[in-house]
Write an enzyme that holds these catalytic residues in place. Sequence first.
Site, mmCIF file in Angstrom:
data_model
loop_
_atom_site.group_PDB
_atom_site.id
_atom_site.type_symbol
_atom_site.label_atom_id
_atom_site.label_comp_id
_atom_site.label_asym_id
_atom_site.label_seq_id
_atom_site.Cartn_x
_atom_site.Cartn_y
_atom_site.Cartn_z
ATOM 1 N N CYS A 265 32.944 9.322 -25.531
ATOM 2 C CA CYS A 265 31.809 9.127 -26.634
ATOM 3 C C CYS A 265 31.051 7.891 -26.521
ATOM 4 O O CYS A 265 31.566 6.789 -26.671
ATOM 5 C CB CYS A 265 32.526 9.143 -27.896
ATOM 6 S SG CYS A 265 31.340 9.006 -29.188
ATOM 7 N N CYS B 95 30.322 6.135 -29.744
ATOM 8 C CA CYS B 95 31.517 5.669 -30.265
ATOM 9 C C CYS B 95 31.706 4.332 -29.678
ATOM 10 O O CYS B 95 31.863 3.398 -30.173
ATOM 11 C CB CYS B 95 32.632 6.243 -30.274
ATOM 12 S SG CYS B 95 32.417 8.085 -30.616
ATOM 13 N N ASP B 96 31.705 4.296 -28.315
ATOM 14 C CA ASP B 96 32.105 3.189 -27.539
ATOM 15 C C ASP B 96 31.362 2.325 -26.787
ATOM 16 O O ASP B 96 31.781 1.375 -26.084
ATOM 17 C CB ASP B 96 33.233 3.740 -26.620
ATOM 18 C CG ASP B 96 34.454 4.320 -27.270
ATOM 19 O OD1 ASP B 96 34.721 3.979 -28.378
ATOM 20 O OD2 ASP B 96 34.984 5.495 -27.010
#
Length: 315
Positions: free
Chosen positions: A138, A141-142
Site C-alpha cells: 500500500c 499507507c506507507d
Amino acid sequence: MTTPTSSHKRLIILGSGPAGLTAAIYTARANLSPVLIHGPLPGGQLTTTTEVENFPGFPDGVMGPDLMAQMEKQAARFGTDIKVETITDADLRSRPFTLRTSGTTYTCDALIVATGATAKLLGLPSEKALMGYGVSTCATCDGAFFRNKIIMVSGGGDSACEEANFLTRFGSKVYLVHRRDTLRASKIMQDRLQKNPKVEVLWNSEIQEVLGSKQQGVTGVKLFNNKTKETHEVKTDSLFVAIGHSPTSQLFKNQLEMDENGYIITRPNSSTTNIPGVFVCGDVQDHVYRQAVTAAGSGCMAAIDCERWLETQGH
Ligand code: NAP
C-alpha cells in the site's frame, strides 16, 4: 466467557467498497433495512489509493478515502446498519443463510457479496518476513515512511506505474522492477512514468529475495535477469508489491460457483449466482473492468436483483 448471540436480518451485505456501499444505498432507500458488515479495514481498495481521476462527477479528482467516506455517509443516511466484524464461516446450503463471527451468528433471507479483492504477493519467504518492515502493498499507507530513501515497486500494470509515480513524492529514487520488457499498463500511465526523472525501470527482472532484517528493515533485493540469466543485488530501502489482486471469495468455496482464479460467477447481465437469494457484485466477480465506477454499477444491479427476488419470495 461470552455467549454467542444470534440475530436474523432480511438482507446482509458483505463488504464496504463501492459495490457494497452502492448496494446499501439502493437497498436502504428501498426500505430493505440492510445490515452491511465489513472487516477491520473499511472502504475497500480505494482507501489504499491516492487521487481518483476517473470517477464521474469529480472533474478535479477526488481522494480515494474521501470518496469512500462520502459513500458510507450516504448509505448510513438511508438507514444502513454498518457493523465491523469478521465473518469466519458462511453456510449458504440451507435457508435462512448463516454467517458466523467469533461472537455472533447472523441469519439472513438474502445476501449480497461484495467482498472485493486483495493484493497478490510474490510468494517469497523473505517478502512475508519483512512485510511491514519495508515491504508493503500500500503506497498510500506507507510511502511517507520512505522520504528521501530508495523505493522499489514490483509489477508492470497500471497499479505498479501509478504507485511508482506517486512514490516519487517521497523517494530519492524509485525503481520499477518488471519481469518482461514491455509494460502491461495503459499508455497514459506509461507516458507519465517515462516522463518522471526519478523513475528507473529494471526490465526482465525477477525478485528472488528481499534482503534485510526486522531490525534494519529492507536493505536491498536479489534480482534475476531472465534475459542475461545473471543475478545481482540492488540496494533499496523498501519494496512495494503491486502485481495485481486475488478475489476475496474463500468463504464461499464449494458453495458459490467460481472460475479457476476464485472469481465468483454471476449469470450474464445480472448479479445472480447458482444460489437463489445470493447476489454478487464488485471485484470479487469482476476480473475484467475492476474499476470503482463498474463496482458501484454492479452494486446497484445486485440491489435491484435482490429487491425483486425478496418481493417474489414474500420476505
Ligand atoms: P494487472 O493489470 O494484472 O498487472 C499486474 C502486473 O504485475 C503485470 O505487469 C504482471 O506482469 C505483474 N505480475 C503479476 N504476477 C507477478 C509475479 N508473480 N511476479 C512478478 N510480476 C508479476 O494488475 P493491476 O496493475 O493491479 O491492474 C488491475 C486492473 O486495475 C487493470 O485493469 C488496471 O487497468 C486497473 N487499474 C487502473 C488504474 C487507473 O486507471 N488509475 C490504477 C490501477 C489499476 P506481466 O505483465 O508480465 O503479466
